[in-house]
Design an enzyme around this catalytic site. Structure first.
Site, PDB file in Angstrom:
ATOM      1  N   THR A   1       0.832  -1.203   0.000  1.00 61.41           N
ATOM      2  CA  THR A   1       0.000   0.000   0.000  1.00 61.41           C
ATOM      3  C   THR A   1       0.868   1.255   0.000  1.00 61.41           C
ATOM      4  O   THR A   1       0.654   2.176  -0.794  1.00 61.41           O
ATOM      5  CB  THR A   1      -0.910   0.016   1.241  1.00 61.41           C
ATOM      6  OG1 THR A   1      -1.666  -1.191   1.276  1.00 61.41           O
ATOM      7  CG2 THR A   1      -1.836   1.209   1.222  1.00 61.41           C
TER       8      THR A   1
ATOM      9  N   TYR B   1     -12.884  -3.751  -3.430  1.00 60.33           N
ATOM     10  CA  TYR B   1     -14.017  -3.443  -4.309  1.00 60.33           C
ATOM     11  C   TYR B   1     -14.986  -4.613  -4.462  1.00 60.33           C
ATOM     12  O   TYR B   1     -16.142  -4.515  -4.091  1.00 60.33           O
ATOM     13  CB  TYR B   1     -13.579  -2.929  -5.700  1.00 60.33           C
ATOM     14  CG  TYR B   1     -14.763  -2.419  -6.498  1.00 60.33           C
ATOM     15  CD1 TYR B   1     -15.343  -1.194  -6.184  1.00 60.33           C
ATOM     16  CD2 TYR B   1     -15.329  -3.181  -7.504  1.00 60.33           C
ATOM     17  CE1 TYR B   1     -16.462  -0.746  -6.871  1.00 60.33           C
ATOM     18  CE2 TYR B   1     -16.444  -2.744  -8.197  1.00 60.33           C
ATOM     19  CZ  TYR B   1     -17.015  -1.521  -7.875  1.00 60.33           C
ATOM     20  OH  TYR B   1     -18.109  -1.088  -8.554  1.00 60.33           O
TER      21      TYR B   1
ATOM     22  N   TYR C   1      -2.954 -10.150   4.346  1.00 60.49           N
ATOM     23  CA  TYR C   1      -2.982  -8.722   4.696  1.00 60.49           C
ATOM     24  C   TYR C   1      -4.426  -8.270   4.799  1.00 60.49           C
ATOM     25  O   TYR C   1      -5.166  -8.293   3.813  1.00 60.49           O
ATOM     26  CB  TYR C   1      -2.209  -7.948   3.621  1.00 60.49           C
ATOM     27  CG  TYR C   1      -2.161  -6.443   3.758  1.00 60.49           C
ATOM     28  CD1 TYR C   1      -2.470  -5.781   4.959  1.00 60.49           C
ATOM     29  CD2 TYR C   1      -1.789  -5.659   2.665  1.00 60.49           C
ATOM     30  CE1 TYR C   1      -2.417  -4.399   5.050  1.00 60.49           C
ATOM     31  CE2 TYR C   1      -1.726  -4.274   2.755  1.00 60.49           C
ATOM     32  CZ  TYR C   1      -2.038  -3.660   3.944  1.00 60.49           C
ATOM     33  OH  TYR C   1      -1.982  -2.289   4.027  1.00 60.49           O
TER      34      TYR C   1
ATOM     35  N   ARG D   1      -9.451   0.144   3.842  1.00 63.16           N
ATOM     36  CA  ARG D   1      -9.122   0.426   2.449  1.00 63.16           C
ATOM     37  C   ARG D   1      -9.832  -0.510   1.475  1.00 63.16           C
ATOM     38  O   ARG D   1     -10.080  -0.134   0.334  1.00 63.16           O
ATOM     39  CB  ARG D   1      -7.605   0.325   2.212  1.00 63.16           C
ATOM     40  CG  ARG D   1      -6.800   1.297   3.055  1.00 63.16           C
ATOM     41  CD  ARG D   1      -5.331   1.273   2.668  1.00 63.16           C
ATOM     42  NE  ARG D   1      -5.108   2.095   1.488  1.00 63.16           N
ATOM     43  CZ  ARG D   1      -4.380   3.211   1.451  1.00 63.16           C
ATOM     44  NH1 ARG D   1      -3.823   3.657   2.557  1.00 63.16           N
ATOM     45  NH2 ARG D   1      -4.220   3.880   0.341  1.00 63.16           N
TER      46      ARG D   1
ATOM     47  N   LYS E   1      -0.647  -9.852   8.398  1.00 62.24           N
ATOM     48  CA  LYS E   1      -0.518  -8.421   8.681  1.00 62.24           C
ATOM     49  C   LYS E   1      -1.915  -7.925   9.003  1.00 62.24           C
ATOM     50  O   LYS E   1      -2.767  -7.817   8.116  1.00 62.24           O
ATOM     51  CB  LYS E   1       0.071  -7.647   7.496  1.00 62.24           C
ATOM     52  CG  LYS E   1       0.147  -6.135   7.769  1.00 62.24           C
ATOM     53  CD  LYS E   1       0.606  -5.336   6.559  1.00 62.24           C
ATOM     54  CE  LYS E   1       0.605  -3.838   6.880  1.00 62.24           C
ATOM     55  NZ  LYS E   1       0.980  -3.009   5.719  1.00 62.24           N
TER      56      LYS E   1
ATOM     57  N   ILE F   1       4.627  -4.552  10.356  1.00 58.90           N
ATOM     58  CA  ILE F   1       4.906  -4.083   8.997  1.00 58.90           C
ATOM     59  C   ILE F   1       4.520  -2.616   9.002  1.00 58.90           C
ATOM     60  O   ILE F   1       3.352  -2.271   9.128  1.00 58.90           O
ATOM     61  CB  ILE F   1       4.156  -4.908   7.946  1.00 58.90           C
ATOM     62  CG1 ILE F   1       4.660  -6.363   7.992  1.00 58.90           C
ATOM     63  CG2 ILE F   1       4.352  -4.306   6.555  1.00 58.90           C
ATOM     64  CD1 ILE F   1       3.962  -7.304   7.030  1.00 58.90           C
TER      65      ILE F   1
END
Length: 296
Positions: free
Chosen positions: A48, A111, A137, A142, A165, A207
């Site tokens: 990201t 999405y 992750y 997001r 993560k 991270i």
């Protein structure tokens, strides 16, 4: 079955130095060398923070190739290879494995989202195709989809899935996840304001965005904890909290790009739909960086 973590401590979710001409590989190489020389425990490339979502396919592959060659085995190298297109994620994962990455970081499908059943099937297919360990992750702020603790438990026995993560911000859920996965998966904080809380429930590290600026210190925060200096580790978490908050006052990586530009490591350039940091926010960030001795 205990799986060895890819790293213990701090891995930097590294920015990708960009300018109007594309990727600045000279700056990228200097940045990688400085991170390693500063004692970072691992590097995450094209995540990201590395603006992978606005890299072209050709740029994404070249960024991964350049970085793994520059890292040259000095620290573990982790490639961001996730996508909401499972076939593309598999293709990128296989590419990263083939060119020498130690692990891949695979984000939840943004999405199109998916059910928990869909997440299990997607991650299983990607892990089946991988020849190196996979770190899952989770960043629902997001992507719009959250990995449930029970889903981690369902994936924990896959031989190629080695870690998590976790950036959902929910410590209670992280505690439940830790209780379900035991020592099957390494648990990494995906939020810099929760490094010590994650370590306290058996986490293997972070991270980090903060470690773009403070690689040595972010690593030290983790290793103080591992070495039994819990109070010292917590003191560092508190010390850097205002700076961490400033780094997330606008969407990542807008602030960290401004910070790294102020330190001379790259241009303050992000690709649309990201825009440069609001002036008042940037003034506050730079002020906090001066307090920490990062800039004059």
């Amino acid at each position: 079955m205990t799986k060895n973590p890819i790293f213990r401590g701090a891995a930097t979710a590294l920015v990708t130095p960009l300018d109007k001409n594309g990727v600045n590989y000279e700056a990228f190489g200097r940045l990688i060398d400085w991170q390693i020389d500063s004692g970072i425990d691992a590097l995450v490339i094209a995540g990201t923070t590395g603006e992978a979502s606005t890299l072209t396919d050709e740029e994404h592959r070249e960024v991964l190739r350049f970085a793994v060659e520059r890292i040259a085995g000095r620290v573990p190298a982790i490639a961001g290879t996730g996508s909401n297109d499972t076939a593309y994620a598999i293709d990128m994962t296989q590419y990263a494995c083939d060119i020498g990455y130690d692990a891949v970081l695979v984000v939840t499908p943004y999405y199109n989202k998916a059910t928990q059943k869909g997440l299990i099937q997607m991650f299983t297919e990607i892990a089946n195709a991988a020849t190196k360990p996979v770190i899952l992750y989770n960043v629902p702020s997001r992507t719009g989809v959250n990995i449930a603790p029970s889903t981690y438990a369902a994936l924990a026995d896959h031989p190629n899935i080695c870690g998590i993560k976790e950036a959902n911000g929910n410590i209670s859920a992280a505690v439940e996840t830790a209780s379900l996965i035991g020592d099957k998966l390494a648990l990494y904080s995906g939020n810099d304001d929760q490094i010590v809380p994650f370590l306290s429930i058996g986490g293997s590290g972070v991270i980090s965005v903060l470690s773009n600026l403070l690689p040595k210190e972010t690593s030290q925060m983790c290793h103080k904890f591992f070495n039994g200096d819990v109070a010292g580790s917590a003191a560092m978490q508190f010390k850097y909290l205002p700076l961490i908050n400033a780094l997330f006052c606008e969407v990542n990586p807008i602030p960290v790009k401004a910070a790294m530009a102020a330190m001379g490591y790259c241009e303050n350039y992000v690709r649309l739909p990201l825009t440069q940091m609001e002036e008042e926010h940037q003034e506050n960030l730079l002020s906090l960086m001066r307090e920490q001795g990062l800039i004059k």
